[in-house]
Scaffold this motif. Structure first.
Motif, PDB file in Angstrom:
ATOM      1  N   ASN A 122      -5.579  -4.800  -1.542  1.00 33.80           N
ATOM      2  CA  ASN A 122      -4.893  -5.231  -2.767  1.00 33.80           C
ATOM      3  C   ASN A 122      -5.606  -4.707  -4.013  1.00 33.80           C
ATOM      4  O   ASN A 122      -4.958  -4.302  -4.985  1.00 33.80           O
ATOM      5  CB  ASN A 122      -4.828  -6.759  -2.820  1.00 33.80           C
ATOM      6  CG  ASN A 122      -3.743  -7.334  -1.943  1.00 33.80           C
ATOM      7  OD1 ASN A 122      -2.805  -6.639  -1.564  1.00 33.80           O
ATOM      8  ND2 ASN A 122      -3.875  -8.602  -1.615  1.00 33.80           N
ATOM      9  N   TRP A 127      -4.661  -1.120  -4.295  1.00 35.24           N
ATOM     10  CA  TRP A 127      -3.263  -0.955  -4.673  1.00 35.24           C
ATOM     11  C   TRP A 127      -3.058  -1.254  -6.158  1.00 35.24           C
ATOM     12  O   TRP A 127      -2.311  -0.559  -6.846  1.00 35.24           O
ATOM     13  CB  TRP A 127      -2.385  -1.874  -3.823  1.00 35.24           C
ATOM     14  CG  TRP A 127      -0.917  -1.635  -3.977  1.00 35.24           C
ATOM     15  CD1 TRP A 127      -0.132  -0.782  -3.262  1.00 35.24           C
ATOM     16  CD2 TRP A 127      -0.060  -2.274  -4.946  1.00 35.24           C
ATOM     17  NE1 TRP A 127       1.169  -0.850  -3.706  1.00 35.24           N
ATOM     18  CE2 TRP A 127       1.250  -1.750  -4.739  1.00 35.24           C
ATOM     19  CE3 TRP A 127      -0.249  -3.222  -5.936  1.00 35.24           C
ATOM     20  CZ2 TRP A 127       2.335  -2.149  -5.498  1.00 35.24           C
ATOM     21  CZ3 TRP A 127       0.844  -3.621  -6.709  1.00 35.24           C
ATOM     22  CH2 TRP A 127       2.107  -3.081  -6.479  1.00 35.24           C
ATOM     23  N   ASN A 159      -1.660   1.335  -8.904  1.00 32.69           N
ATOM     24  CA  ASN A 159      -0.377   1.042  -9.539  1.00 32.69           C
ATOM     25  C   ASN A 159      -0.506   0.422 -10.930  1.00 32.69           C
ATOM     26  O   ASN A 159       0.479  -0.083 -11.469  1.00 32.69           O
ATOM     27  CB  ASN A 159       0.441   0.130  -8.630  1.00 32.69           C
ATOM     28  CG  ASN A 159       0.925   0.830  -7.378  1.00 32.69           C
ATOM     29  OD1 ASN A 159       1.974   1.449  -7.384  1.00 32.69           O
ATOM     30  ND2 ASN A 159       0.143   0.732  -6.303  1.00 32.69           N
ATOM     31  N   LYS A 191       3.863  -6.576 -11.861  1.00 32.52           N
ATOM     32  CA  LYS A 191       2.975  -6.223 -10.747  1.00 32.52           C
ATOM     33  C   LYS A 191       1.848  -7.239 -10.605  1.00 32.52           C
ATOM     34  O   LYS A 191       1.406  -7.534  -9.494  1.00 32.52           O
ATOM     35  CB  LYS A 191       2.421  -4.807 -10.919  1.00 32.52           C
ATOM     36  CG  LYS A 191       3.417  -3.705 -10.603  1.00 32.52           C
ATOM     37  CD  LYS A 191       2.731  -2.360 -10.552  1.00 32.52           C
ATOM     38  CE  LYS A 191       3.685  -1.266 -10.039  1.00 32.52           C
ATOM     39  NZ  LYS A 191       4.766  -0.991 -10.994  1.00 32.52           N
ATOM     40  N   MET A 214       1.126  -9.373  -7.328  1.00 30.82           N
ATOM     41  CA  MET A 214      -0.178  -9.414  -6.667  1.00 30.82           C
ATOM     42  C   MET A 214      -0.686 -10.842  -6.529  1.00 30.82           C
ATOM     43  O   MET A 214      -1.345 -11.182  -5.536  1.00 30.82           O
ATOM     44  CB  MET A 214      -1.174  -8.549  -7.441  1.00 30.82           C
ATOM     45  CG  MET A 214      -2.482  -8.314  -6.709  1.00 30.82           C
ATOM     46  SD  MET A 214      -2.298  -7.834  -4.966  1.00 30.82           S
ATOM     47  CE  MET A 214      -1.283  -6.363  -5.097  1.00 30.82           C
ATOM     48  N   LYS A 261       2.595  -3.509   1.202  1.00 34.09           N
ATOM     49  CA  LYS A 261       1.821  -2.640   0.322  1.00 34.09           C
ATOM     50  C   LYS A 261       1.346  -1.428   1.112  1.00 34.09           C
ATOM     51  O   LYS A 261       0.920  -1.556   2.266  1.00 34.09           O
ATOM     52  CB  LYS A 261       0.595  -3.369  -0.246  1.00 34.09           C
ATOM     53  CG  LYS A 261       0.909  -4.620  -1.039  1.00 34.09           C
ATOM     54  CD  LYS A 261       1.703  -4.289  -2.277  1.00 34.09           C
ATOM     55  CE  LYS A 261       2.193  -5.549  -2.980  1.00 34.09           C
ATOM     56  NZ  LYS A 261       3.351  -5.268  -3.824  1.00 34.09           N
ATOM     57  N   TYR A 278       4.562   4.201   4.064  1.00 38.77           N
ATOM     58  CA  TYR A 278       5.581   3.160   3.894  1.00 38.77           C
ATOM     59  C   TYR A 278       6.574   3.119   5.059  1.00 38.77           C
ATOM     60  O   TYR A 278       6.831   2.032   5.622  1.00 38.77           O
ATOM     61  CB  TYR A 278       6.321   3.330   2.563  1.00 38.77           C
ATOM     62  CG  TYR A 278       5.665   2.585   1.417  1.00 38.77           C
ATOM     63  CD1 TYR A 278       5.670   1.196   1.374  1.00 38.77           C
ATOM     64  CD2 TYR A 278       5.032   3.271   0.379  1.00 38.77           C
ATOM     65  CE1 TYR A 278       5.068   0.508   0.330  1.00 38.77           C
ATOM     66  CE2 TYR A 278       4.426   2.593  -0.672  1.00 38.77           C
ATOM     67  CZ  TYR A 278       4.448   1.206  -0.687  1.00 38.77           C
ATOM     68  OH  TYR A 278       3.842   0.518  -1.712  1.00 38.77           O
TER      69      TYR A 278
END
Length: 296
Positions: free
Chosen positions: A172, A175, A179, A187, A191, A237, A246
């Motif tokens: 996380n 990510w 991002n 976002k 999260m 994610k 993905y």
């Protein structure tokens, strides 16, 4: 007016048994009709909950709208109780209605009393579980190509356990940096929900898997079975710089947890063009329609 009081409050883990019981009575496909999703998004959506007889009620305190009630009993009575609550607190009665059949129920129950607005950005995408697992057919050829590129390197997938769940929290952080979460409020909310899902993963009876390539985490996914025939993916994610990450986590999660289900719910696109294209590219078999019902 029905003299009663609805006690809307924050959802708590201890609510899970009775909420699960009432949700089973409705067996809705919508992603808002599962305890885990309600729990992890409660703060972001300013969600409050209440029980009225054998109905589970949801209310967005900030936006001042209700969700269509789940459970069983006298639907007219519970809707009138919700209307009374809105009147007593001096705001217009608005209900978000999932499923075309629930819209029809409301129209038949109280003909001409509601104005309905379709909310396409909030339609849930429902897929054939078998299709997501096998990726058969010409339309999914590009997905198979991405996966073929991914498996050219050493890879592995494993269920989320107490021993490896910390890897998801570490991912996380990666990510968020990738991002630019710091400059995107949506976002950051996403999260927060993801971290809450991991914090209470086992108490919520969530299922999930971690995807690695060459020993490094490149994706993870978290979800739960949301009704009698559907698995819902709540968090997914992946490292966008890894080709095929993905599509691979999508397939592996479905294979690991949805093989005994007919469908997989991958939730809404929120009107994001790129997300809509991605979700449509997997050929949904149906949608969970969403409507905004406003009392005239």
């Amino acid at each position: 007016m029905i003299e009663t009081k609805l006690d809307f409050r924050m959802i708590e883990l201890s609510d899970k048994p009775w909420i699960d019981e009432l949700l089973k009575k409705s067996d809705f496909w919508g992603s808002e009709y599962c305890f885990g999703n309600n729990f992890i998004w409660a703060n972001a959506y300013s969600s409050r909950i209440a029980r009225y007889k054998d109905f589970y009620l949801q209310f967005n305190e900030q936006a001042k709208h209700f969700a269509f009630p789940a459970g069983e009993g006298d639907l007219r009575e519970v809707v009138e109780v919700m209307m009374d609550y809105a009147q007593a607190h001096a705001f217009p009665f608005v209900m978000h209605v999932s499923h075309e059949q629930n819209k029809q129920k409301l129209e038949e129950l109280m003909p001409g009393r509601f104005e309905f607005e379709e909310r396409r950005d909030y339609f849930d995408y429902i897929y054939s579980a078998e299709s997501l697992i096998t990726l058969k057919g010409k339309k999914l050829h590009s997905k198979r190509n991405f996966i073929n590129r991914f498996v050219e390197k050493e890879w592995s997938v494993e269920p989320i356990t107490a021993e490896n769940i910390a890897l998801c929290n570490e991912f996380n952080d990666f990510w968020c940096a990738q991002n630019d979460c710091g400059n995107d409020p949506s976002k950051r909310e996403e999260m927060c929900a993801a971290r809450k899902a991991l914090k209470y993963f086992f108490e919520l009876d969530f299922k999930g898997c971690i995807l690695k390539q060459e020993g490094k985490v490149v994706a993870y996914s978290v979800g739960e079975q949301i009704n009698s025939d559907t698995f819902g993916v709540h968090i997914e994610k992946a490292n966008a710089d890894v080709p095929g990450a993905y599509p691979m986590i999508n397939r592996e999660c479905a294979a690991m947890f949805a093989s005994n289900c007919l469908y997989v719910n991958r939730e809404e696109d929120l009107g994001v063009e790129g997300l809509r294209r991605a979700k449509m590219s997997y050929n949904p078999v149906m949608f969970t329609e969403r409507y905004r019902a406003t009392l005239k």
